[in-house]
Design a protein around this motif. Structure first.
Motif, PDB file in Angstrom:
ATOM      1  N   SER A   1       0.831  -1.201   0.000  1.00  0.00           N
ATOM      2  CA  SER A   1       0.000   0.000   0.000  1.00  0.00           C
ATOM      3  C   SER A   1       0.871   1.259   0.000  1.00  0.00           C
ATOM      4  N   ASP A   2       1.875   1.302   0.855  1.00  0.00           N
ATOM      5  CA  ASP A   2       2.788   2.453   0.900  1.00  0.00           C
ATOM      6  C   ASP A   2       3.543   2.605  -0.417  1.00  0.00           C
TER       7      ASP A   2
ATOM      8  N   ILE B   1       4.349   5.870  -5.427  1.00  0.00           N
ATOM      9  CA  ILE B   1       4.358   6.029  -6.884  1.00  0.00           C
ATOM     10  C   ILE B   1       3.331   7.079  -7.302  1.00  0.00           C
ATOM     11  N   GLU B   2       2.178   7.064  -6.665  1.00  0.00           N
ATOM     12  CA  GLU B   2       1.160   8.075  -6.953  1.00  0.00           C
ATOM     13  C   GLU B   2       1.661   9.476  -6.584  1.00  0.00           C
TER      14      GLU B   2
ATOM     15  N   TRP C   1      18.585   1.128   4.440  1.00  0.00           N
ATOM     16  CA  TRP C   1      18.335   0.043   3.497  1.00  0.00           C
ATOM     17  C   TRP C   1      16.823  -0.070   3.386  1.00  0.00           C
ATOM     18  N   ILE C   2      16.305  -0.114   2.156  1.00  0.00           N
ATOM     19  CA  ILE C   2      14.859  -0.134   1.938  1.00  0.00           C
ATOM     20  C   ILE C   2      14.411  -1.562   1.646  1.00  0.00           C
ATOM     21  N   HIS C   3      13.500  -2.053   2.462  1.00  0.00           N
ATOM     22  CA  HIS C   3      12.924  -3.387   2.270  1.00  0.00           C
ATOM     23  C   HIS C   3      11.593  -3.198   1.539  1.00  0.00           C
ATOM     24  N   GLN C   4      11.591  -3.508   0.254  1.00  0.00           N
ATOM     25  CA  GLN C   4      10.402  -3.305  -0.569  1.00  0.00           C
ATOM     26  C   GLN C   4       9.502  -4.538  -0.492  1.00  0.00           C
TER      27      GLN C   4
END
Length: 173
Positions: free
Chosen positions: A9-10, A15-16, A148-151
């Motif tokens: 959701s985030d 992206i929006e 560090w980004i955990h997608q």
């Protein structure tokens, strides 16, 4: 420096936000090029929102355990697209700018690859880390502490088809 965990959701909301920032700038572009793999989802969604053709350039710079070790940049020798040539005003998208090397090296690559004169290339990412050597033109979030980004799709890097089949079988029974 703490890690940043991002839900689906985030991720879509970011992206929006990025799409709105690009729109509000008033800049007109006629082609979106996404850097795969990280920029695939970003490019796909922006391509749908702006109703513009999407081209894909595969790049890779992370490897090792958990894909967290930065190695040398590998750029595909070809661009995948459904148009005969690139547009003259390109929005180059990725999920994040970390070191900045990928964006810095793909901009001249695109100019050399293109059959038509490129008037302008601008860059857009979800996350812009302070450690980057290049500042993107558009970004949803600036990260001064370089986490560090955990997608949300990261889990698929740690599961095999066999493990997924077992998980699906357990869910059915």
């Amino acid at each position: 420096m703490s890690d940043l965990y991002v839900s689906w959701s985030d991720y879509h909301h970011k992206i929006e936000q990025l799409a709105v920032k690009i729109y509000q700038s008033g800049w007109q572009f006629n082609q979106i090029v996404c850097l795969a793999r990280g920029g695939l989802r970003v490019g796909d969604i922006l391509s749908r929102i702006y109703d513009l053709p999407l081209a894909i350039l595969s790049t890779s710079s992370y490897n090792g355990a958990g894909k967290q070790e930065r190695g040398g940049l590998i750029v595909s020798p070809h661009l995948t697209m459904t148009t005969e040539s690139l547009g003259s005003r390109i929005l180059l998208v990725d999920d994040l700018v970390d070191s900045g090397i990928t964006l810095k090296e793909t901009i001249p690559w695109l100019k050399e690859y293109s059959l038509v004169a490129i008037e302008e290339i601008r860059t857009a990412v979800i996350w812009y880390k302070a450690c980057s050597a290049i500042a993107p033109d558009y970004y949803a979030d600036y990260l001064p502490d370089n986490p560090w980004i955990h997608q949300p799709f990261e889990m698929y890097e740690h599961i095999t088809p066999e493990e997924l089949a077992e998980k699906q079988n357990l869910a059915i029974t």
